[in-house]
Design a protein around this motif. Structure first.
Motif, mmCIF file in Angstrom:
data_model
loop_
_atom_site.group_PDB
_atom_site.id
_atom_site.type_symbol
_atom_site.label_atom_id
_atom_site.label_comp_id
_atom_site.label_asym_id
_atom_site.label_seq_id
_atom_site.Cartn_x
_atom_site.Cartn_y
_atom_site.Cartn_z
ATOM 1 N N SER A 1 14.620 17.946 54.741
ATOM 2 C CA SER A 1 13.280 17.511 54.339
ATOM 3 C C SER A 1 13.349 16.234 53.514
ATOM 4 N N SER A 2 12.258 15.468 53.562
ATOM 5 C CA SER A 2 12.105 14.294 52.708
ATOM 6 C C SER A 2 11.146 14.648 51.576
ATOM 7 N N TYR A 3 11.449 14.187 50.384
ATOM 8 C CA TYR A 3 10.682 14.606 49.216
ATOM 9 C C TYR A 3 10.172 13.410 48.423
ATOM 10 N N LYS A 4 9.067 13.648 47.725
ATOM 11 C CA LYS A 4 8.570 12.697 46.741
ATOM 12 C C LYS A 4 8.221 13.487 45.483
ATOM 13 N N ALA A 5 8.840 13.101 44.370
ATOM 14 C CA ALA A 5 8.596 13.800 43.115
ATOM 15 C C ALA A 5 7.242 13.409 42.537
ATOM 16 N N ALA A 6 6.582 14.368 41.892
ATOM 17 C CA ALA A 6 5.277 14.117 41.277
ATOM 18 C C ALA A 6 5.172 14.907 39.979
ATOM 19 N N SER A 7 4.523 14.310 38.997
ATOM 20 C CA SER A 7 4.303 14.972 37.711
ATOM 21 C C SER A 7 2.926 15.622 37.681
ATOM 22 N N VAL A 8 2.853 16.777 37.054
ATOM 23 C CA VAL A 8 1.575 17.472 36.898
ATOM 24 C C VAL A 8 0.784 16.783 35.790
ATOM 25 N N ILE A 9 -0.430 16.326 36.118
ATOM 26 C CA ILE A 9 -1.255 15.618 35.141
ATOM 27 C C ILE A 9 -2.572 16.339 34.863
ATOM 28 N N GLY A 10 -2.794 17.471 35.524
ATOM 29 C CA GLY A 10 -4.013 18.240 35.289
ATOM 30 C C GLY A 10 -3.845 19.668 35.771
ATOM 31 N N ARG A 11 -4.589 20.590 35.141
ATOM 32 C CA ARG A 11 -4.473 22.011 35.475
ATOM 33 C C ARG A 11 -5.847 22.655 35.597
ATOM 34 N N ASP A 12 -5.901 23.723 36.342
ATOM 35 C CA ASP A 12 -7.104 24.540 36.450
ATOM 36 C C ASP A 12 -7.469 25.064 35.056
ATOM 37 N N PRO A 13 -8.681 24.774 34.559
ATOM 38 C CA PRO A 13 -9.052 25.227 33.222
ATOM 39 C C PRO A 13 -9.377 26.714 33.118
ATOM 40 N N SER A 14 -9.477 27.402 34.259
ATOM 41 C CA SER A 14 -9.806 28.822 34.223
ATOM 42 C C SER A 14 -8.606 29.628 33.747
ATOM 43 N N PRO A 15 -8.814 30.889 33.340
ATOM 44 C CA PRO A 15 -7.694 31.721 32.885
ATOM 45 C C PRO A 15 -6.653 31.970 33.966
ATOM 46 N N PHE A 16 -7.062 31.852 35.229
ATOM 47 C CA PHE A 16 -6.149 32.096 36.342
ATOM 48 C C PHE A 16 -5.830 30.760 37.001
ATOM 49 N N LEU A 17 -4.539 30.401 37.004
ATOM 50 C CA LEU A 17 -4.121 29.092 37.482
ATOM 51 C C LEU A 17 -4.106 29.069 39.009
ATOM 52 N N HIS A 18 -5.051 28.337 39.602
ATOM 53 C CA HIS A 18 -5.166 28.277 41.055
ATOM 54 C C HIS A 18 -4.826 26.902 41.618
ATOM 55 N N TYR A 19 -4.833 25.859 40.783
ATOM 56 C CA TYR A 19 -4.480 24.533 41.259
ATOM 57 C C TYR A 19 -3.944 23.684 40.116
ATOM 58 N N VAL A 20 -3.222 22.625 40.484
ATOM 59 C CA VAL A 20 -2.810 21.599 39.535
ATOM 60 C C VAL A 20 -3.081 20.245 40.181
ATOM 61 N N ILE A 21 -3.178 19.206 39.356
ATOM 62 C CA ILE A 21 -3.342 17.834 39.812
ATOM 63 C C ILE A 21 -2.027 17.094 39.570
ATOM 64 N N VAL A 22 -1.541 16.359 40.568
ATOM 65 C CA VAL A 22 -0.301 15.596 40.427
ATOM 66 C C VAL A 22 -0.593 14.105 40.600
ATOM 67 N N ASN A 23 0.332 13.291 40.095
ATOM 68 C CA ASN A 23 0.101 11.845 40.034
ATOM 69 C C ASN A 23 0.594 11.080 41.264
ATOM 70 N N ARG A 24 0.496 11.696 42.428
ATOM 71 C CA ARG A 24 0.812 11.023 43.688
ATOM 72 C C ARG A 24 -0.365 11.200 44.633
ATOM 73 N N GLY A 25 -0.713 10.108 45.342
ATOM 74 C CA GLY A 25 -1.853 10.194 46.247
ATOM 75 C C GLY A 25 -1.614 9.450 47.540
ATOM 76 N N SER A 26 -2.695 9.039 48.182
ATOM 77 C CA SER A 26 -2.586 8.394 49.483
ATOM 78 C C SER A 26 -1.818 7.077 49.406
ATOM 79 N N ASN A 27 -1.854 6.410 48.260
ATOM 80 C CA ASN A 27 -1.073 5.176 48.102
ATOM 81 C C ASN A 27 0.428 5.436 48.199
ATOM 82 N N ASP A 28 0.828 6.692 47.963
ATOM 83 C CA ASP A 28 2.243 7.080 48.043
ATOM 84 C C ASP A 28 2.567 7.770 49.364
ATOM 85 N N GLY A 29 1.615 7.781 50.292
ATOM 86 C CA GLY A 29 1.847 8.427 51.580
ATOM 87 C C GLY A 29 1.588 9.917 51.584
#
Length: 212
Positions: free
Chosen positions: A43-71
């Motif tokens: 596999s080919s990989y691209k590392a990304a840092s978590v910059i945001g989290r689901d504010p609810s008590p149950f963690l269902h998603y996170v936001i990372v600092n890679r987007g369409s500009n990074d493919g």
């Protein structure tokens, strides 16, 4: 005055210690991710840092600092050195949202290695993960390892998902169910790897619909 100076120095040193501890932790995570990528060179990989989290008590998603500009594209799997975390489900130019396995809308076709049978892994509104559609003929035990099966085209095969913690088998039901301990600690996600050479395949149009 001398006491105030000493207190200021202590406060500054404590800040430096915390900063060094955070850097050491990030270095350990990066080293583990490098080891994982070397052990899985297909596999080919691209590392990304978590910059945001689901504010609810149950963690269902996170936001990372890679987007369409990074493919980055919707549907790409997201992993850590521990195993599968989820997949990209929304993308903008410089960031993406990762749907975690704990999300109620998450589903993954999996394979129970020891039992040599397939099942469906499902998230929930409470953040718990479970298995459904396990054949009644399969012998499933707590501790059995769960891997992605690759069926359905949503994920590549053989990614570690977690292990079985409890099995529910009733003769009157068509399938067995099980609770799951995920391999990834979602509350401690800092840096993840996005598998960039995998494209999810939508096989739904190929599945025949039941007749009238």
């Amino acid at each position: 005055t001398r006491n105030a100076e000493l207190e200021a120095q202590v406060s500054q040193l404590q800040t430096q210690v915390i900063d060094l501890q955070q850097r050491a932790s990030e270095t350990e995570v990066l080293a583990a991710l490098v080891d994982f990528s070397r052990a899985n060179p297909e596999s080919s990989y691209k590392a990304a840092s978590v910059i945001g989290r689901d504010p609810s008590p149950f963690l269902h998603y996170v936001i990372v600092n890679r987007g369409s500009n990074d493919g980055i594209e919707r549907g790409m799997p997201v992993v850590t050195n521990e195993g599968l975390a989820g997949r990209i489900d929304a993308v903008i130019s410089d960031a993406s949202r990762v749907q975690l396995l704990t999300d109620a809308g998450a589903s993954v076709n999996v394979h129970l290695k020891n039992a040599n049978t397939d099942a469906m892994l499902l998230g929930s509104v409470t953040g718990d993960i479970s298995l459904d559609l396990i054949s009644q003929d399969a012998t499933v035990d707590p501790g059995d390892i769960i891997l992605t099966s690759g069926l359905g085209g949503g994920y590549p095969p053989d990614l570690i998902v977690g292990q079985v913690t409890n099995v529910r088998k009733l003769p009157a039901e068509l399938f067995q169910q099980a609770t799951v301990q995920p391999a990834v600690d979602f509350s401690r996600l800092q840096i993840v790897l996005i598998i960039t050479n995998f494209r999810a395949i939508n096989t739904v149009p190929l599945v025949p619909t039941p007749g009238p």
